[in-house]
Design a protein around this motif. Structure first.
Motif, PDB file in Angstrom:
ATOM      1  N   TRP A  26       0.834  -1.198   0.000  1.00 28.03           N
ATOM      2  CA  TRP A  26       0.000   0.000   0.000  1.00 28.03           C
ATOM      3  C   TRP A  26       0.874   1.255   0.000  1.00 28.03           C
ATOM      4  O   TRP A  26       0.657   2.192  -0.784  1.00 28.03           O
ATOM      5  N   ALA A  27       1.886   1.270   0.870  1.00 23.41           N
ATOM      6  CA  ALA A  27       2.786   2.435   0.921  1.00 23.41           C
ATOM      7  C   ALA A  27       3.462   2.651  -0.426  1.00 23.41           C
ATOM      8  O   ALA A  27       3.564   3.788  -0.913  1.00 23.41           O
ATOM      9  N   LEU A  28       3.934   1.573  -1.048  1.00 29.57           N
ATOM     10  CA  LEU A  28       4.620   1.709  -2.341  1.00 29.57           C
ATOM     11  C   LEU A  28       3.656   2.192  -3.418  1.00 29.57           C
ATOM     12  O   LEU A  28       4.031   2.975  -4.299  1.00 29.57           O
ATOM     13  N   GLU A  29       2.412   1.737  -3.341  1.00 30.06           N
ATOM     14  CA  GLU A  29       1.407   2.199  -4.310  1.00 30.06           C
ATOM     15  C   GLU A  29       1.082   3.675  -4.098  1.00 30.06           C
ATOM     16  O   GLU A  29       0.948   4.436  -5.065  1.00 30.06           O
ATOM     17  N   GLU A  30       0.955   4.110  -2.846  1.00 31.03           N
ATOM     18  CA  GLU A  30       0.703   5.537  -2.585  1.00 31.03           C
ATOM     19  C   GLU A  30       1.854   6.383  -3.117  1.00 31.03           C
ATOM     20  O   GLU A  30       1.659   7.489  -3.612  1.00 31.03           O
ATOM     21  N   ALA A  31       3.079   5.850  -2.975  1.00 28.56           N
ATOM     22  CA  ALA A  31       4.275   6.586  -3.398  1.00 28.56           C
ATOM     23  C   ALA A  31       4.549   6.430  -4.889  1.00 28.56           C
ATOM     24  O   ALA A  31       5.480   7.050  -5.415  1.00 28.56           O
ATOM     25  N   ILE A  75       9.831  -0.064   7.395  1.00 29.92           N
ATOM     26  CA  ILE A  75       9.794  -0.074   5.924  1.00 29.92           C
ATOM     27  C   ILE A  75       8.853   1.022   5.419  1.00 29.92           C
ATOM     28  O   ILE A  75       9.208   1.804   4.523  1.00 29.92           O
ATOM     29  N   VAL A  76       7.671   1.096   6.016  1.00 28.44           N
ATOM     30  CA  VAL A  76       6.715   2.129   5.587  1.00 28.44           C
ATOM     31  C   VAL A  76       7.281   3.520   5.869  1.00 28.44           C
ATOM     32  O   VAL A  76       7.167   4.430   5.034  1.00 28.44           O
ATOM     33  N   SER A 161      -2.040  10.329   5.615  1.00 33.89           N
ATOM     34  CA  SER A 161      -0.590  10.169   5.766  1.00 33.89           C
ATOM     35  C   SER A 161      -0.250   8.718   6.073  1.00 33.89           C
ATOM     36  O   SER A 161      -1.152   7.868   6.232  1.00 33.89           O
ATOM     37  N   ALA A 162       1.053   8.443   6.219  1.00 33.34           N
ATOM     38  CA  ALA A 162       1.506   7.109   6.620  1.00 33.34           C
ATOM     39  C   ALA A 162       0.905   6.707   7.967  1.00 33.34           C
ATOM     40  O   ALA A 162       0.757   5.507   8.249  1.00 33.34           O
ATOM     41  N   GLY A 163       0.561   7.692   8.796  1.00 35.54           N
ATOM     42  CA  GLY A 163      -0.093   7.378  10.074  1.00 35.54           C
ATOM     43  C   GLY A 163      -1.459   6.751   9.855  1.00 35.54           C
ATOM     44  O   GLY A 163      -1.829   5.779  10.534  1.00 35.54           O
ATOM     45  N   ASP A 164      -2.219   7.292   8.896  1.00 29.75           N
ATOM     46  CA  ASP A 164      -3.519   6.705   8.563  1.00 29.75           C
ATOM     47  C   ASP A 164      -3.351   5.338   7.912  1.00 29.75           C
ATOM     48  O   ASP A 164      -4.106   4.409   8.194  1.00 29.75           O
ATOM     49  N   GLY A 193     -10.075   4.328   3.932  1.00 30.14           N
ATOM     50  CA  GLY A 193      -8.760   3.794   3.582  1.00 30.14           C
ATOM     51  C   GLY A 193      -8.854   2.750   2.483  1.00 30.14           C
ATOM     52  O   GLY A 193      -8.124   2.798   1.484  1.00 30.14           O
ATOM     53  N   GLU A 194      -9.788   1.824   2.650  1.00 38.60           N
ATOM     54  CA  GLU A 194      -9.954   0.745   1.664  1.00 38.60           C
ATOM     55  C   GLU A 194     -10.369   1.265   0.291  1.00 38.60           C
ATOM     56  O   GLU A 194     -10.148   0.601  -0.723  1.00 38.60           O
ATOM     57  N   ALA A 195     -10.997   2.431   0.274  1.00 36.94           N
ATOM     58  CA  ALA A 195     -11.484   2.986  -0.996  1.00 36.94           C
ATOM     59  C   ALA A 195     -10.373   3.681  -1.790  1.00 36.94           C
ATOM     60  O   ALA A 195     -10.577   4.044  -2.952  1.00 36.94           O
ATOM     61  N   ARG A 196      -9.226   3.886  -1.177  1.00 33.77           N
ATOM     62  CA  ARG A 196      -8.146   4.565  -1.904  1.00 33.77           C
ATOM     63  C   ARG A 196      -7.634   3.664  -3.027  1.00 33.77           C
ATOM     64  O   ARG A 196      -7.391   2.474  -2.826  1.00 33.77           O
ATOM     65  N   PRO A 197      -7.427   4.239  -4.201  1.00 34.08           N
ATOM     66  CA  PRO A 197      -6.947   3.422  -5.326  1.00 34.08           C
ATOM     67  C   PRO A 197      -5.659   2.661  -4.991  1.00 34.08           C
ATOM     68  O   PRO A 197      -5.493   1.509  -5.401  1.00 34.08           O
ATOM     69  N   ALA A 198      -4.758   3.295  -4.247  1.00 31.19           N
ATOM     70  CA  ALA A 198      -3.488   2.634  -3.910  1.00 31.19           C
ATOM     71  C   ALA A 198      -3.739   1.404  -3.038  1.00 31.19           C
ATOM     72  O   ALA A 198      -3.099   0.357  -3.213  1.00 31.19           O
ATOM     73  N   TYR A 199      -4.681   1.517  -2.095  1.00 28.77           N
ATOM     74  CA  TYR A 199      -5.006   0.347  -1.266  1.00 28.77           C
ATOM     75  C   TYR A 199      -5.595  -0.757  -2.131  1.00 28.77           C
ATOM     76  O   TYR A 199      -5.250  -1.934  -1.988  1.00 28.77           O
ATOM     77  N   LYS A 200      -6.484  -0.372  -3.032  1.00 32.44           N
ATOM     78  CA  LYS A 200      -7.123  -1.380  -3.889  1.00 32.44           C
ATOM     79  C   LYS A 200      -6.100  -2.133  -4.727  1.00 32.44           C
ATOM     80  O   LYS A 200      -6.201  -3.351  -4.897  1.00 32.44           O
TER      81      LYS A 200
END
Lengths: 213, 213
Positions: A26-31, A75-76, A161-164, A193-200
């Motif tokens: 998820w972190a890598l997808e957000e980034a 890592i995150v 953020s990474a906290g969320d 959170g689950e609705a974010r494209p990066a999470y998906k």
């Protein structure tokens, strides 16, 4: 430099996304960073080659050039500090986002892990049925405080953020227990959170591995 | 800018140094930063003024100008990132030091907290005597892995860092249980931490508060 992470060859959760590689994906997808995945069996996790990367014999690990990291939180945080998208620019807001990562991992997750441990490792013990309500009460006490802090805000400290990312990931562990639904604003927070494209994308990637033949 | 932290007016451990303000005091002493302490009673910790600083109603908090932080890990990391003495200069070594902070808090401490919870919150329950050996075995499994990694090194990743500060602080919780002595290299590692002048000053400062009339 190529980023390589490790993940379960077969996740114990069968692809529900609760294995910790999902947090890193998820972190890598957000980034917006591409990454490779090396799958590790339960047996290989306890063998010297993997223990050299991860002394506690778990997943995920993170390799990028000469750097080898284990421990999902670190890592995150590394991803968040080196690539855009997971930490605000303002120094104080950045410190608070990191604070929420630690709060997720060290204040909210421990009682949730106790519930997992009670069910998986002590499920057949004579005391477990009588004990579970106590464990659940300790989770509720934490969630009540978190729910009060969140109120009707979208995220813990203004922007996502990474906290969320970490808090949502920790709370996702409770989805099947029903406890989360007792706190509607937290349930909605997790859904955001689950609705974010990066999470998906992260969820789909781990599911593809766990649902293959 | 003045740094102000909060600590228990009376620590539940009577001054054995296990309350989490000791970790923050230790970090500030390693970094050579003066600080002020505001003592908080158990009652005041649950009141709005303190909850505005710390939504989980605990200590320590950290105030420095406009910045307010809670969560010991994030406070120690903030100190380590802003003042010298707790993180190496090399970027990869720095990431690994932070990795050990997370490993201390999220991999080693949770089973140790389970032991504390079992003794304090479930001490009077009928199952606790039968259950304690299982909790202790989970701690031993982690310590065996940590002990194997440490070997005969002085610190977790060459020079002393915030990662060691946190790991030693977590392991100190086990001192009275006898479990630590089963791993002589870890017991020696903890003693090395306690022997640091900065730790001694931090310990003495919290003891002075808890031993006063």
């Amino acid at each position: 430099m190529t980023i390589t992470i490790t993940a379960f060859e077969r996740s114990p959760d069968g692809g529900r996304g609760l294995a910790r590689d999902t947090r890193v994906r998820w972190a890598l997808e957000e980034a917006g960073q591409p990454y490779q995945v090396r799958l590790v069996s339960f047996q290989a996790m306890k063998e010297p080659a993997h223990l050299a990367l991860h002394p506690f014999g778990q997943i995920p690990t993170y390799e990028e050039g000469d750097l080898v990291l284990f421990e999902t939180g670190s890592i995150v945080l590394h991803i968040a500090q080196h690539y855009p998208g997971l930490l605000p620019d303002d120094a104080n807001a950045r410190a608070r986002a990191i604070m929420w990562m630690f709060a997720a991992l060290n204040t909210v997750e421990p009682p949730i892990l106790e519930l997992t441990t009670a069910k998986i490792h002590e499920g057949d013990r004579p005391w477990t049925q009588a004990r579970l309500p106590l464990v659940e009460e300790r989770i509720r006490a934490r969630l009540a405080q978190l729910s009060r802090h969140l109120g009707d805000a979208a995220w813990l400290d203004s922007a996502f953020s990474a906290g969320d990312l970490m808090m949502v990931s920790v709370l996702l562990r409770l989805k099947s227990s029903g406890i989360l639904d007792e706190f509607p604003n937290l349930a909605a927070y997790v859904s955001r959170g689950e609705a974010r494209p990066a999470y998906k994308r992260a969820f789909a990637a781990q599911l593809a591995i766990n649902k293959r033949d």
